[in-house]
Design a protein around this motif. Sequence first.
Motif, PDB file in Angstrom:
ATOM      1  N   TRP A  69      45.033  40.468 -67.025  1.00  0.00           N
ATOM      2  CA  TRP A  69      46.459  40.288 -66.751  1.00  0.00           C
ATOM      3  C   TRP A  69      47.268  41.280 -67.581  1.00  0.00           C
ATOM      4  N   GLY A  70      48.124  42.012 -66.909  1.00  0.00           N
ATOM      5  CA  GLY A  70      48.960  42.993 -67.585  1.00  0.00           C
ATOM      6  C   GLY A  70      48.305  44.346 -67.765  1.00  0.00           C
ATOM      7  N   THR A  71      47.019  44.457 -67.422  1.00  0.00           N
ATOM      8  CA  THR A  71      46.329  45.744 -67.523  1.00  0.00           C
ATOM      9  C   THR A  71      45.749  46.154 -66.169  1.00  0.00           C
ATOM     10  N   ARG A  72      44.820  45.343 -65.656  1.00  0.00           N
ATOM     11  CA  ARG A  72      44.227  45.605 -64.336  1.00  0.00           C
ATOM     12  C   ARG A  72      44.948  44.840 -63.234  1.00  0.00           C
ATOM     13  N   TRP A  73      45.523  43.709 -63.609  1.00  0.00           N
ATOM     14  CA  TRP A  73      46.258  42.868 -62.666  1.00  0.00           C
ATOM     15  C   TRP A  73      47.689  42.715 -63.153  1.00  0.00           C
ATOM     16  N   ILE A  74      48.644  43.037 -62.280  1.00  0.00           N
ATOM     17  CA  ILE A  74      50.062  42.910 -62.613  1.00  0.00           C
ATOM     18  C   ILE A  74      50.680  41.882 -61.667  1.00  0.00           C
ATOM     19  N   MET A  75      51.265  40.847 -62.248  1.00  0.00           N
ATOM     20  CA  MET A  75      51.908  39.800 -61.463  1.00  0.00           C
ATOM     21  C   MET A  75      53.404  40.049 -61.433  1.00  0.00           C
ATOM     22  N   LEU A  76      53.937  40.169 -60.228  1.00  0.00           N
ATOM     23  CA  LEU A  76      55.383  40.261 -60.018  1.00  0.00           C
ATOM     24  C   LEU A  76      55.790  39.023 -59.226  1.00  0.00           C
ATOM     25  N   PRO A  77      55.991  37.894 -59.912  1.00  0.00           N
ATOM     26  CA  PRO A  77      56.227  36.642 -59.210  1.00  0.00           C
ATOM     27  C   PRO A  77      57.506  36.632 -58.402  1.00  0.00           C
ATOM     28  N   ASN A  78      57.449  35.956 -57.291  1.00  0.00           N
ATOM     29  CA  ASN A  78      58.619  35.754 -56.447  1.00  0.00           C
ATOM     30  C   ASN A  78      59.221  34.413 -56.852  1.00  0.00           C
ATOM     31  N   PRO A  79      60.382  34.406 -57.465  1.00  0.00           N
ATOM     32  CA  PRO A  79      60.952  33.152 -57.948  1.00  0.00           C
ATOM     33  C   PRO A  79      61.503  32.247 -56.849  1.00  0.00           C
ATOM     34  N   LEU A  80      61.620  32.760 -55.635  1.00  0.00           N
ATOM     35  CA  LEU A  80      62.228  31.978 -54.568  1.00  0.00           C
ATOM     36  C   LEU A  80      61.252  31.083 -53.829  1.00  0.00           C
ATOM     37  N   TYR A  81      60.012  31.495 -53.681  1.00  0.00           N
ATOM     38  CA  TYR A  81      59.032  30.680 -52.975  1.00  0.00           C
ATOM     39  C   TYR A  81      57.629  31.172 -53.314  1.00  0.00           C
ATOM     40  N   GLY A  82      56.651  30.376 -52.942  1.00  0.00           N
ATOM     41  CA  GLY A  82      55.266  30.781 -53.128  1.00  0.00           C
ATOM     42  C   GLY A  82      54.359  29.580 -53.288  1.00  0.00           C
ATOM     43  N   ASP A  83      53.063  29.849 -53.313  1.00  0.00           N
ATOM     44  CA  ASP A  83      52.078  28.782 -53.476  1.00  0.00           C
ATOM     45  C   ASP A  83      52.134  28.156 -54.864  1.00  0.00           C
ATOM     46  N   TRP A  84      52.775  28.828 -55.804  1.00  0.00           N
ATOM     47  CA  TRP A  84      52.883  28.310 -57.155  1.00  0.00           C
ATOM     48  C   TRP A  84      53.780  27.081 -57.212  1.00  0.00           C
ATOM     49  N   GLU A  85      54.711  26.992 -56.289  1.00  0.00           N
ATOM     50  CA  GLU A  85      55.738  25.952 -56.351  1.00  0.00           C
ATOM     51  C   GLU A  85      55.165  24.527 -56.319  1.00  0.00           C
ATOM     52  N   PRO A  86      54.377  24.150 -55.308  1.00  0.00           N
ATOM     53  CA  PRO A  86      53.849  22.789 -55.303  1.00  0.00           C
ATOM     54  C   PRO A  86      52.931  22.495 -56.492  1.00  0.00           C
ATOM     55  N   ALA A  87      52.158  23.492 -56.938  1.00  0.00           N
ATOM     56  CA  ALA A  87      51.252  23.272 -58.063  1.00  0.00           C
ATOM     57  C   ALA A  87      52.038  23.059 -59.355  1.00  0.00           C
ATOM     58  N   LEU A  88      53.007  23.911 -59.607  1.00  0.00           N
ATOM     59  CA  LEU A  88      53.785  23.818 -60.836  1.00  0.00           C
ATOM     60  C   LEU A  88      54.605  22.544 -60.889  1.00  0.00           C
ATOM     61  N   LEU A  89      55.184  22.176 -59.774  1.00  0.00           N
ATOM     62  CA  LEU A  89      56.099  21.037 -59.743  1.00  0.00           C
ATOM     63  C   LEU A  89      55.430  19.731 -59.351  1.00  0.00           C
ATOM     64  N   GLU A  90      54.125  19.797 -59.074  1.00  0.00           N
ATOM     65  CA  GLU A  90      53.418  18.620 -58.554  1.00  0.00           C
ATOM     66  C   GLU A  90      54.248  18.020 -57.426  1.00  0.00           C
TER      67      GLU A  90
END
Length: 121
Positions: A69-90
């Motif tokens: 993370w931050g070297t080979r993989w760079i995450m540019l998260p989309n704050p408006l939507y994504g698969d992260w939303e249900p997981a993070l917010l349960e």
Amino acid sequence: NLLRLGFPSEGILRLRADVADKGPRRAAIAATHRVLLVIGDNGGDFSSSFALPSTAARREAAAPYDGWWGTRWIMLPNPLYGDWEPALLEASGLSREEILLRKRAVLNLGSDPAASAPSGG
């Protein structure tokens, strides 16, 4: 947009065919190329093993790649939507309004989304 900027139309993009999982596309590229950097806005852009239902499970799956993370993989998260939303917010199965209330509670209070969810009355 890429064509308009002069990029070639063939061989640049691996578009979605019949499955959303990007694993087969990553494997096809890795078979003939050395991938130096991956940039994405979702865990699934980096590994198929990150498509998990909870934040804890996603963290556990990502742990072996901590050095990437931050070297080979760079995450540019989309704050408006994504698969992260249900997981993070349960928030699986919640209404849009309930999800918004959980987002506000997490951002304002820094608390556990399940603990700060509205009680419904």
